[in-house]
Scaffold this active site. Structure first.
Site, PDB file in Angstrom:
ATOM      1  N   GLY A  54      11.731  47.553  -8.023  1.00 19.43           N
ATOM      2  CA  GLY A  54      12.904  47.211  -7.470  1.00 19.43           C
ATOM      3  C   GLY A  54      13.635  46.791  -8.680  1.00 19.43           C
ATOM      4  O   GLY A  54      14.297  47.741  -9.193  1.00 19.43           O
ATOM      5  N   HIS A 139       8.520  34.349  -9.897  1.00 19.01           N
ATOM      6  CA  HIS A 139       9.116  33.572  -9.255  1.00 19.01           C
ATOM      7  C   HIS A 139       8.121  32.389  -8.747  1.00 19.01           C
ATOM      8  O   HIS A 139       6.951  33.085  -8.323  1.00 19.01           O
ATOM      9  CB  HIS A 139       9.899  33.999  -8.141  1.00 19.01           C
ATOM     10  CG  HIS A 139      11.031  33.276  -7.641  1.00 19.01           C
ATOM     11  ND1 HIS A 139      11.405  31.808  -8.068  1.00 19.01           N
ATOM     12  CD2 HIS A 139      11.856  33.610  -6.633  1.00 19.01           C
ATOM     13  CE1 HIS A 139      12.664  31.727  -7.404  1.00 19.01           C
ATOM     14  NE2 HIS A 139      12.920  32.389  -6.603  1.00 19.01           N
ATOM     15  N   ASP A 223      15.708  27.660  -9.995  1.00 17.41           N
ATOM     16  CA  ASP A 223      16.052  28.967  -9.908  1.00 17.41           C
ATOM     17  C   ASP A 223      17.084  29.318  -8.509  1.00 17.41           C
ATOM     18  O   ASP A 223      18.164  29.792  -8.447  1.00 17.41           O
ATOM     19  CB  ASP A 223      14.983  29.903  -9.756  1.00 17.41           C
ATOM     20  CG  ASP A 223      15.374  31.476 -10.047  1.00 17.41           C
ATOM     21  OD1 ASP A 223      15.699  31.665 -11.127  1.00 17.41           O
ATOM     22  OD2 ASP A 223      15.372  32.309  -9.097  1.00 17.41           O
ATOM     23  N   GLU A 259      44.340  35.827 -13.823  1.00 13.66           N
ATOM     24  CA  GLU A 259      44.161  34.520 -14.197  1.00 13.66           C
ATOM     25  C   GLU A 259      42.880  33.915 -13.661  1.00 13.66           C
ATOM     26  O   GLU A 259      42.574  32.689 -13.916  1.00 13.66           O
ATOM     27  CB  GLU A 259      45.409  33.753 -13.452  1.00 13.66           C
ATOM     28  CG  GLU A 259      46.550  33.773 -14.191  1.00 13.66           C
ATOM     29  CD  GLU A 259      46.601  33.309 -15.535  1.00 13.66           C
ATOM     30  OE1 GLU A 259      45.735  32.469 -16.093  1.00 13.66           O
ATOM     31  OE2 GLU A 259      47.744  33.675 -16.301  1.00 13.66           O
TER      32      GLU A 259
END
Ligand SMILES: NC(=O)c1ccc[n+]([C@@H]2O[C@H](COP(=O)([O-])OP(=O)(O)OC[C@H]3O[C@@H](n4cnc5c(N)ncnc54)[C@H](OP(=O)(O)O)[C@@H]3O)[C@@H](O)[C@H]2O)c1
Length: 365
Positions: A54, A139, A223, A259
């Site tokens: 992926g 993870h 995370d 901005e």
């Protein structure tokens, strides 16, 4: 080494280096303590099977391949991800396999399916986790939230983590530029007595910058907070709030976008990346400095309760519950596309497309 920064205190300590991070000393690993040659030696008998092609899969597998490691890719056939792997030079039947075949061949399984995909594929992966193999995550999600994912590895394998602190796209891009994305590493289960070395070697193999130790829990809690917070969720939310305010007060889209976003990404964030927030402030007008120094406290106070709520929800598993439900939906990709299209087609991001098109480097395109 001391030349890196005069403010950094460095003491060699086996495979780690003690670094003073603003008054707190931490052990980290760089390519000096654990050079590529040492990683190659540590993994010389390993076949690293990267499951999933992926976002992280391509970055990590290609970097390892380029650095001379024995890597194979596991991916569902007949998908865009399979075609992408073929385009990237992975050879079906030689270095590219269906998931089961790659899992059977690998001695280190780099589990890089989406987090919801990891839960779904787990029953099929488990039989391939035989004695002495290593299961490597990017993870802490699947392991820490095992009550939701049912991912419980057998005791005979190492369970390790190398979590790049950046998108897989940047893992690859930075590597090709000769840089790297910092990563955390952790050992959840050391069955072989070599889990730590295997984790650090994998971290070096995927082309990390420096590696810092963590736990699976701390990785996933920080995370999930970071991406919902400053890195992505808060970033988009605060930009939208300011843009909408300026538009409501009668400012043009190009003024509001410049901005809010363009000046940040093109001018100020690169300055922060280079030498820190104080340096960016020091290089702005005295008018901007005065206002920013005052208003940062107001903004911090305003969002502190939101961050408290976010961290609590992460720890309680409410955020992972949402992820698993949404990302397991068969219509996940279409639903995601709808949400991203809504953002893309909003006035603010359409204004952004126009502004990007007007950057001098794009004039001739
Ligand atoms: N994205 C990042 O940059 C990033 C950064 C740091 C850590 N991580 C972690 O790295 C891991 C991989 O994340 P990712 O973002 O690279 O994942 P991703 O892009 O969402 O992963 C998609 C991969 O998972 C496969 N997949 C999904 N569901 C599946 C299922 N039910 N059965 C089999 N294959 C399935 C997909 O195959 P198909 O194409 O066949 O659907 C594809 O190969 C995760 O643990 C993530 O949290 C990601």
């Amino acid at each position: 080494m001391a030349g890196r920064s005069t403010q950094i205190c460095i003491i060699f300590y086996f495979t780690t280096m003690k670094i003073d991070f603003g008054g707190v000393t931490e052990d980290v690993v760089t390519r000096d303590e654990f050079p590529l040659s040492r990683a190659q030696e540590a993994l010389k008998d390993e076949t690293i099977a990267v499951l999933g092609y992926g976002v992280q899969g391509p970055g990590q597998s290609l970097n390892m391949r380029d650095q001379g490691f024995r890597v194979i890719v596991g991916q569902r056939k007949g998908t865009d991800s399979w075609d992408k792997a073929v385009n990237d030079g992975w050879k079906p039947g030689e270095t590219l396999f269906e998931l089961d075949e790659a899992a059977a061949r690998g001695t280190i399984i780099q589990y890089l399916l989406s987090d919801a995909g990891q839960k779904q594929y787990w029953p099929a992966l488990k039989p391939h986790l035989t004695k002495g193999k290593a299961l490597c995550f990017s993870h802490g999600f699947s392991i820490v939230y095992k009550d939701q994912t049912r991912v419980v590895p057998p005791a005979c394998v190492d369970v390790i983590l190398v979590a790049p602190k950046g998108s897989g796209t940047s893992v690859r891009r930075n590597f090709l530029k000769g840089s790297g994305i910092n990563a955390s590493f952790a050992v959840f289960q050391d069955a072989t007595g070599h889990a730590r070395d295997r984790a650090i070697a994998c971290g070096i193999a995927v082309g990390s910058g420096f590696l810092f130790p963590t736990t699976f829990e701390n990785e996933v809690w920080s995370d999930l907070t970071g991406e919902r917070g400053v890195l992505m969720g808060a970033l988009a939310g605060i930009m939208e709030a300011q843009y909408n305010l300026l538009r409501a007060k009668g400012h043009s889209p190009s003024e509001a976008f410049n901005e809010t976003v363009e000046e940040a990404t093109q001018s100020l964030i690169p300055l922060i990346a280079e030498k820190g927030m104080d340096w960016m402030y020091a290089n702005c007008s005295t008018t901007a400095q005065r206002g920013a120094l005052d208003w940062r406290h107001k903004f911090r106070k305003a969002v502190e309760p939101v961050f408290e709520e976010l961290y609590k929800r992460v720890k309680e598993g409410k955020e992972t519950e949402i992820v698993l439900k949404a990302n397991s939906d068969p219509h996940y990709r279409e639903n995601l596309k709808k949400e991203l299209d809504e953002m893309k087609n909003s006035e603010m991001w359409q204004a952004g497309a126009a502004v990007r098109g007007l950057r001098p480097e794009n004039w001739k395109k």
